[in-house]
Design an enzyme around this catalytic site. Sequence first.
Site, PDB file in Angstrom:
ATOM      1  N   SER A  50       0.850  -1.201   0.000  1.00  0.00           N
ATOM      2  CA  SER A  50       0.000   0.000   0.000  1.00  0.00           C
ATOM      3  C   SER A  50       0.885   1.251   0.000  1.00  0.00           C
ATOM      4  O   SER A  50       2.110   1.156   0.163  1.00  0.00           O
ATOM      5  CB  SER A  50      -0.880  -0.002   1.249  1.00  0.00           C
ATOM      6  OG  SER A  50      -0.055   0.156   2.391  1.00  0.00           O
ATOM      7  N   ASP A  89      -1.199  -1.503  -4.071  1.00  0.00           N
ATOM      8  CA  ASP A  89      -2.557  -1.613  -3.541  1.00  0.00           C
ATOM      9  C   ASP A  89      -3.087  -0.211  -3.195  1.00  0.00           C
ATOM     10  O   ASP A  89      -2.372   0.586  -2.575  1.00  0.00           O
ATOM     11  CB  ASP A  89      -2.472  -2.497  -2.277  1.00  0.00           C
ATOM     12  CG  ASP A  89      -3.815  -2.839  -1.686  1.00  0.00           C
ATOM     13  OD1 ASP A  89      -4.811  -2.881  -2.432  1.00  0.00           O
ATOM     14  OD2 ASP A  89      -3.860  -3.098  -0.460  1.00  0.00           O
ATOM     15  N   ASP A 111      -7.053   3.825  -7.127  1.00  0.00           N
ATOM     16  CA  ASP A 111      -8.291   3.814  -6.350  1.00  0.00           C
ATOM     17  C   ASP A 111      -8.864   5.223  -6.279  1.00  0.00           C
ATOM     18  O   ASP A 111      -8.526   6.007  -5.399  1.00  0.00           O
ATOM     19  CB  ASP A 111      -8.045   3.264  -4.945  1.00  0.00           C
ATOM     20  CG  ASP A 111      -9.319   3.236  -4.125  1.00  0.00           C
ATOM     21  OD1 ASP A 111     -10.394   3.595  -4.660  1.00  0.00           O
ATOM     22  OD2 ASP A 111      -9.248   2.863  -2.939  1.00  0.00           O
ATOM     23  N   GLY A 186     -10.000  -4.773   7.482  1.00  0.00           N
ATOM     24  CA  GLY A 186      -9.801  -4.914   8.913  1.00  0.00           C
ATOM     25  C   GLY A 186     -10.396  -6.175   9.516  1.00  0.00           C
ATOM     26  O   GLY A 186     -10.826  -7.086   8.805  1.00  0.00           O
ATOM     27  N   HIS A 215     -11.525  -7.056  -2.231  1.00  0.00           N
ATOM     28  CA  HIS A 215     -10.813  -6.371  -1.146  1.00  0.00           C
ATOM     29  C   HIS A 215     -11.462  -6.767   0.173  1.00  0.00           C
ATOM     30  O   HIS A 215     -12.597  -7.215   0.212  1.00  0.00           O
ATOM     31  CB  HIS A 215     -10.894  -4.848  -1.331  1.00  0.00           C
ATOM     32  CG  HIS A 215      -9.919  -4.343  -2.336  1.00  0.00           C
ATOM     33  ND1 HIS A 215      -8.777  -3.676  -1.988  1.00  0.00           N
ATOM     34  CD2 HIS A 215      -9.896  -4.464  -3.687  1.00  0.00           C
ATOM     35  CE1 HIS A 215      -8.100  -3.384  -3.082  1.00  0.00           C
ATOM     36  NE2 HIS A 215      -8.753  -3.853  -4.142  1.00  0.00           N
ATOM     37  N   ALA A 217     -10.760  -9.253   2.194  1.00  0.00           N
ATOM     38  CA  ALA A 217     -11.103 -10.679   2.084  1.00  0.00           C
ATOM     39  C   ALA A 217     -10.551 -11.545   3.213  1.00  0.00           C
ATOM     40  O   ALA A 217     -10.705 -12.765   3.179  1.00  0.00           O
ATOM     41  CB  ALA A 217     -10.611 -11.213   0.734  1.00  0.00           C
ATOM     42  N   SER A 218      -9.935 -10.935   4.209  1.00  0.00           N
ATOM     43  CA  SER A 218      -9.364 -11.749   5.296  1.00  0.00           C
ATOM     44  C   SER A 218     -10.444 -12.558   6.013  1.00  0.00           C
ATOM     45  O   SER A 218     -11.590 -12.117   6.140  1.00  0.00           O
ATOM     46  CB  SER A 218      -8.655 -10.850   6.318  1.00  0.00           C
ATOM     47  OG  SER A 218      -7.323 -10.634   5.920  1.00  0.00           O
ATOM     48  N   ASP A 260      -4.624  -8.973   4.135  1.00  0.00           N
ATOM     49  CA  ASP A 260      -3.640  -8.267   4.951  1.00  0.00           C
ATOM     50  C   ASP A 260      -3.864  -8.577   6.432  1.00  0.00           C
ATOM     51  O   ASP A 260      -2.954  -9.036   7.141  1.00  0.00           O
ATOM     52  CB  ASP A 260      -3.783  -6.755   4.693  1.00  0.00           C
ATOM     53  CG  ASP A 260      -2.719  -5.940   5.385  1.00  0.00           C
ATOM     54  OD1 ASP A 260      -1.820  -6.525   6.010  1.00  0.00           O
ATOM     55  OD2 ASP A 260      -2.770  -4.704   5.312  1.00  0.00           O
ATOM     56  N   THR A 261      -5.099  -8.373   6.887  1.00  0.00           N
ATOM     57  CA  THR A 261      -5.422  -8.526   8.312  1.00  0.00           C
ATOM     58  C   THR A 261      -5.033  -9.899   8.866  1.00  0.00           C
ATOM     59  O   THR A 261      -4.505  -9.995   9.975  1.00  0.00           O
ATOM     60  CB  THR A 261      -6.929  -8.266   8.516  1.00  0.00           C
ATOM     61  OG1 THR A 261      -7.193  -6.906   8.130  1.00  0.00           O
ATOM     62  CG2 THR A 261      -7.353  -8.464   9.955  1.00  0.00           C
TER      63      THR A 261
HETATM   64  N1  PH4 Z   1      -6.219  -4.263   1.416  1.00  0.00           N
HETATM   65  C1  PH4 Z   1      -5.149  -3.971   2.359  1.00  0.00           C
HETATM   66  C2  PH4 Z   1      -5.026  -2.477   2.657  1.00  0.00           C
HETATM   67  C3  PH4 Z   1      -3.897  -2.147   3.599  1.00  0.00           C
HETATM   68  O1  PH4 Z   1      -2.814   1.361   4.404  1.00  0.00           O
HETATM   69  P1  PH4 Z   1      -2.709  -0.099   4.723  1.00  0.00           P
HETATM   70  O2  PH4 Z   1      -1.345  -0.676   4.483  1.00  0.00           O
HETATM   71  O3  PH4 Z   1      -3.219  -0.454   6.101  1.00  0.00           O
HETATM   72  O4  PH4 Z   1      -3.705  -0.764   3.656  1.00  0.00           O
HETATM   73  O5  PH4 Z   1      -6.287  -3.587   0.279  1.00  0.00           O
HETATM   74  C4  PH4 Z   1      -7.197  -5.225   1.642  1.00  0.00           C
HETATM   75  O6  PH4 Z   1      -8.159  -5.320   0.902  1.00  0.00           O
HETATM   76  C5  PH4 Z   1      -7.005  -6.156   2.817  1.00  0.00           C
HETATM   77  O7  PH4 Z   1      -8.216  -6.643   3.348  1.00  0.00           O
HETATM   78  P2  PH4 Z   1      -8.233  -7.311   4.820  1.00  0.00           P
HETATM   79  O8  PH4 Z   1      -8.226  -6.211   5.828  1.00  0.00           O
HETATM   80  O9  PH4 Z   1      -9.529  -8.077   4.870  1.00  0.00           O
HETATM   81  O10 PH4 Z   1      -7.056  -8.191   4.939  1.00  0.00           O
HETATM   82 ZN    ZN Z   2      -8.246  -3.081  -0.108  1.00  0.00          ZN
END
Ligand code: PH4
Ligand code: ZN
Length: 312
Positions: A50, A89, A111, A186, A215, A217-218, A260-261
């Site tokens: 990101s 991203d 985006d 998140g 997006h 998708a965690s 990511d989460t």
């Molecule tokens: N992302 C991750 C975005 C991360 O600014 P940053 O580094 O915190 O941004 O694009 C997702 O779609 C992740 O989704 P998730 O939270 O369900 O894993």
């Molecule tokens: Zn995202």
Amino acid sequence: MPYVPTKEILGDAHAKVYGVGAFNINDLEFLQAVIGAGAEESSPVLIEVSEGAIKYAGYGQVQRGADTLYAMVKQYADTVKIPVALHLDHGKEFKYVMACIKAGFGSVMIDASALPYEENLKETLRIVEIAHAVGVSVEAELGTLKGIEDNVEAAESILVDPVQAEDFVKRTRVDYLAPAIGTSHGAFKFKGEAKLDLQRLKRVKELTGIPLVLHGASSVPEEMVDLANRYGGKIEGAKGVPFEVLKECVEAGINKVNTDTDLRITFIAVLRKVLIEKPGEIDPRKLFGPAIEAVKEIVKARMRVLGSSGRA
Ligand code: PH4
Ligand code: ZN
């Protein structure tokens, strides 16, 4: 197999109907976990960063951040047998998009989804023209994710309009589209049942015919939330997208699955445990090691669920 264009990985996933996790990294530890998982699962790997990750890696300097992350990913990619691609991203500022293209990223996301439709379209087209001229593919987003999308707060998600998606893809020639279908970023995605608009997703796929991106998708693994809470964390009411729902999304047309989460929660949960269990340890490598291994296992599980295992 070395560093490859993102299009190679997502084109295959689209043609053969499977999903590829796009895993966010900020540092070397997460990169090792994701590449390690891909190698053990014989899965193609999509790494994404990101604007925040670029700022962090560059210690404030955008181009230095993009170049550093690219160099790390490229070095690892060149020494494994699986294909690896790198993606920006949520590119919102022009300078980040340009820095990534200059650094050698295979794809970028523009985006502009917070802007009115015609402005989103215009901004996306501007990036598509620049990126395509140098062989870089582009992702854009339509609709808004529920919750906080970077710094833009959207109280309710505004779901994608499939007919608008068709018009958007035709007019921008964008390569991948992220349609808002009810997810959010998140660890707190749903209060009750995890409900996504799969009919809407199917319609978007029929009308656009390109790889689609999920997006937020965690899955927010319960065992990691519990582990974090057991060792001093305070993560209450966390809920993600269950594996069964992810599979339905892939069947309905999702090919890129942003994650990511799950990696963050896992790394921090295990780190909390190790810090408590080894209070005398001051070598970061010994503290991070078990966390890296745990993230690798979480990534491997997702590769199996999404169907990318064994495709490399
Ligand atoms: N992302 C991750 C975005 C991360 O600014 P940053 O580094 O915190 O941004 O694009 C997702 O779609 C992740 O989704 P998730 O939270 O369900 O894993
Ligand atoms: Zn995202």
